[in-house]
Design an enzyme around this catalytic site. Structure first.
Site, short mmCIF file in Angstrom:
data_model
loop_
_atom_site.label_atom_id
_atom_site.label_comp_id
_atom_site.label_asym_id
_atom_site.label_seq_id
_atom_site.Cartn_x
_atom_site.Cartn_y
_atom_site.Cartn_z
N VAL A 156 0.85 -1.19 0.00
CA VAL A 156 0.00 0.00 0.00
C VAL A 156 0.89 1.24 0.00
CG1 VAL A 156 -1.72 1.33 1.28
CG2 VAL A 156 -1.83 -1.16 1.28
N ILE A 157 0.66 2.09 -0.95
CA ILE A 157 1.38 3.37 -0.97
C ILE A 157 0.46 4.38 -0.28
CG2 ILE A 157 2.52 5.12 -2.40
CD1 ILE A 157 3.80 2.36 -2.68
N HIS A 180 -2.73 10.53 -6.96
CA HIS A 180 -3.07 9.75 -8.14
C HIS A 180 -2.85 10.66 -9.34
CE1 HIS A 180 -5.79 7.82 -11.03
NE2 HIS A 180 -5.55 6.72 -10.37
N HIS A 220 -13.49 5.30 -5.37
CA HIS A 220 -12.85 5.13 -6.68
C HIS A 220 -13.61 5.79 -7.81
CE1 HIS A 220 -10.24 2.87 -4.34
NE2 HIS A 220 -11.13 1.95 -4.07
N GLU A 261 -1.47 5.71 -15.41
CA GLU A 261 -1.73 6.15 -14.04
C GLU A 261 -0.53 5.81 -13.16
OE1 GLU A 261 -5.19 4.33 -12.37
OE2 GLU A 261 -6.52 5.03 -13.95
N GLU A 270 -1.67 1.52 -13.53
CA GLU A 270 -2.32 0.84 -14.65
C GLU A 270 -2.38 1.76 -15.86
OE1 GLU A 270 -6.94 0.90 -13.54
OE2 GLU A 270 -5.74 0.00 -11.97
N ARG A 318 -8.00 4.17 -23.49
CA ARG A 318 -9.15 4.88 -24.07
C ARG A 318 -9.00 6.38 -23.83
NH1 ARG A 318 -10.39 3.37 -18.84
NH2 ARG A 318 -10.82 5.22 -17.58
N VAL A 336 -12.66 10.30 -19.19
CA VAL A 336 -13.66 11.29 -18.80
C VAL A 336 -13.02 12.66 -18.60
CG1 VAL A 336 -15.37 11.91 -17.04
CG2 VAL A 336 -15.06 9.51 -17.64
C1 MV4 Z 1 -3.45 1.79 -4.86
C2 MV4 Z 1 -3.36 2.76 -3.84
C3 MV4 Z 1 -2.37 2.60 -2.90
N1 MV4 Z 1 -1.51 1.54 -2.95
N2 MV4 Z 1 -2.56 0.77 -4.90
C4 MV4 Z 1 -7.46 3.32 -6.88
C5 MV4 Z 1 -7.98 3.13 -8.26
C6 MV4 Z 1 -7.03 2.23 -8.97
N3 MV4 Z 1 -6.67 2.78 -10.24
C7 MV4 Z 1 -5.87 2.08 -8.07
N4 MV4 Z 1 -6.15 2.83 -6.86
C8 MV4 Z 1 -5.26 2.86 -5.85
N5 MV4 Z 1 -4.35 1.86 -5.84
C9 MV4 Z 1 -1.63 0.67 -3.96
N6 MV4 Z 1 -0.78 -0.36 -4.02
C10 MV4 Z 1 -4.27 3.82 -3.86
C11 MV4 Z 1 -5.23 3.86 -4.87
C12 MV4 Z 1 -6.12 4.99 -4.84
C13 MV4 Z 1 -7.05 5.18 -3.80
C14 MV4 Z 1 -7.19 4.29 -2.75
C15 MV4 Z 1 -8.11 4.50 -1.72
C16 MV4 Z 1 -8.94 5.64 -1.77
C17 MV4 Z 1 -8.83 6.53 -2.81
C18 MV4 Z 1 -7.89 6.32 -3.84
C19 MV4 Z 1 -7.79 7.22 -4.88
C20 MV4 Z 1 -6.89 7.01 -5.88
C21 MV4 Z 1 -6.05 5.90 -5.85
#
Ligand code: MV4
EC number: 6.3.4.14
Length: 442
Positions: free
Chosen positions: A202-203, A208, A235, A275, A288, A292, A295
């Site tokens: 977990v980061i 983002h 999300h 991303e 990821e 496409r 939005v």
């Molecule tokens: C994560 C993360 C932290 N650590 N993965 C959210 C959507 C998807 N594209 C990936 N996401 C995340 N992946 C790791 N290893 C944090 C997010 C994240 C997020 C997580 C909890 C609440 C809001 C968030 C908003 C953007 C990304």
């Protein structure tokens, strides 16, 4: 360039694509469901064809019906918009088989990036930093526990076929992982037809940040800077902006160049987004790739002056990019908010008929609703987007606050109160928005 493009989508994105096609003198073909007989996109296109019942499975996701319609209408190309069939490699493949251009990357690239495990592998091979974790399907619960122990808790359990947070769960310890694992795996298998799971570290307190790319079919790949999408709820992105208030130019260029390297390594073409998570120490990690148009593409258009749909069309028609990286300049600051038809208290969708609708002047809107429009429960509850631009971030926020307060929409519930609260918050103004923003501050 194409003569006629079919738009396999609805709502604001269908309207957005029609607008650019019209400006370029390209005829448009709309497809619509029973519920969308009188929808704006049905009326705005040059031609429109009923493709089925209201449910998406009977209409906007009906691959064969859409292909058949494209052939009947003599369309040269299909633009899938976002959501729906936009990242469906089978659909892209069917278009190819029928000699219809799919406006997006090649089917095998869509499939590869659609598997988040395969995407991680490809990025590692390309030398792009990925979130510490595993790039193999986990196997049984005991194997998953061993892997998690190696990585160290807390870990993020993710579905390979998921993306966008679907099938994702933060687990604090082994007990929680044992509880979560089989259920998440089964949900992923049921939902995506692929129960492969993987684990990442977990980061925390991350931002983002995603990089917009354009790649033509002649080996030219450029980035159009980044968008910061740190304000999310379950999300679902709520506010997006460009540039990120968190990056300096040095880090911006480094992330941009890394994204270009990643796209080149996989032979990517068309518009795409990579991303990243950026931690408080400015380390960044591949999360990821979205194959496409997104939005939130308008904020990039606002700061670069480019029309991304136009460049998608040009690239798909085989044109060479007419500019190189040095030609891409950014100007000002843009913020987009998404207006959802949802109850701001429960966050449940709020379908109904819009009885009054008036938009603030002087800001960009992307929408496909008006007074007397009905928001049905069949489709995504996002009904409009508003995009503001200022010379500085402070100016953009000021415009945003004013415009949000001038927005009038009656008859259905919307998330406008939440947006106003977020835009007016001290934390947002200070750029203090990490992925835990809405939880922390509102
Ligand atoms: C994560 C993360 C932290 N650590 N993965 C959210 C959507 C998807 N594209 C990936 N996401 C995340 N992946 C790791 N290893 C944090 C997010 C994240 C997020 C997580 C909890 C609440 C809001 C968030 C908003 C953007 C990304």
């Amino acid at each position: 360039m194409f003569t006629k493009v079919l738009i396999a989508n609805r709502g604001e994105i269908a309207m957005r694509i029609i607008r650019t096609c019209s400006r370029l003198g390209i005829k448009t073909v709309a497809v619509y469901s029973e519920a969308d007989r009188d929808a704006p996109h049905t009326k705005a296109a040059t031609e429109a064809y009923l493709i089925g019942e209201s449910r998406v499975s009977e209409s906007y996701l009906n691959i064969e019906r859409i292909i058949e319609t494209a052939k009947k209408a003599n369309a040269d190309a299909i633009h899938p918009g976002y959501g729906l069939l936009s990242e469906n490699s089978r659909f892209a493949e069917r278009c190819k088989q029928e000699n219809i251009v799919f406006i997006g990357p090649a089917p095998d690239i869509i499939a590869k990036m659609g598997s988040k495990i395969e995407a991680r592998k490809a990025m590692e091979a390309a030398g792009v930093p990925v979130v510490p974790g595993v790039s193999e399907s986990l196997g049984d619960i005991e194997a998953a526990c061993r892997t998690a122990r190696q990585i160290g808790y807390p870990v993020m359990l993710k579905a390979s076929a998921g993306g966008g947070g679907i099938g994702m769960q933060l687990v604090q310890n082994e007990e929680a992982l044992r509880k979560a694992y089989e259920g998440n795996k089964k949900r992923a298998a049921d939902f995506f037809g692929d129960g492969s799971m993987y684990i990442e570290k977990v980061i925390e307190h991350a931002r983002h940040i995603e990089v917009q790319l354009l790649a033509d079919q002649h080996g030219h790949t450029i980035h159009l800077f980044e968008r910061d999408c740190s304000v999310q709820r379950r999300h679902q992105k709520v506010i997006e902006e460009a540039p990120s208030p968190f990056l300096d130019d040095k880090l911006r260029m480094k992330i941009g160049q890394t994204a270009v390297k990643a796209a080149k390594a996989i032979g990517y073409t068309n518009a795409g987004t990579i991303e990243f998570l950026v931690d408080p120490n400015q380390n960044f990690y591949f999360l990821e790739m979205n194959t496409r148009l997104q939005v939130e593409h308008p904020v990039t258009e606002e700061i670069t002056g480019l029309d991304l749909v136009e460049h998608q069309l040009r690239i798909s028609a085989g044109h060479t990019l007419t500019f190189s990286q040095q030609d891409i300049k950014r100007n000002g600051h843009a913020i987009e908010v998404r207006i959802y038809a949802e109850d701001p208290k429960t966050f449940y969708p709020s379908p109904g008929t819009i009885t009054a609708f008036s938009l603030p002047k002087g800001v960009r809107h992307e929408c496909a609703v008006a007074k007397d429009s009905t928001v049905t429960p069949f489709y995504d509850p996002m009904i409009a987007k508003m995009i503001v631009k200022g010379q500085t971030r402070a100016e953009a926020i000021e415009k945003l606050e004013t415009a949000l307060r001038d927005y009038r929409i009656e008859g259905i519930k919307t998330n406008l109160p939440l947006l106003i609260q977020a835009a007016a918050s001290k934390a947002f103004k200070e750029g203090d928005v990490t992925t835990d923003f809405l939880k922390q501050h509102l």
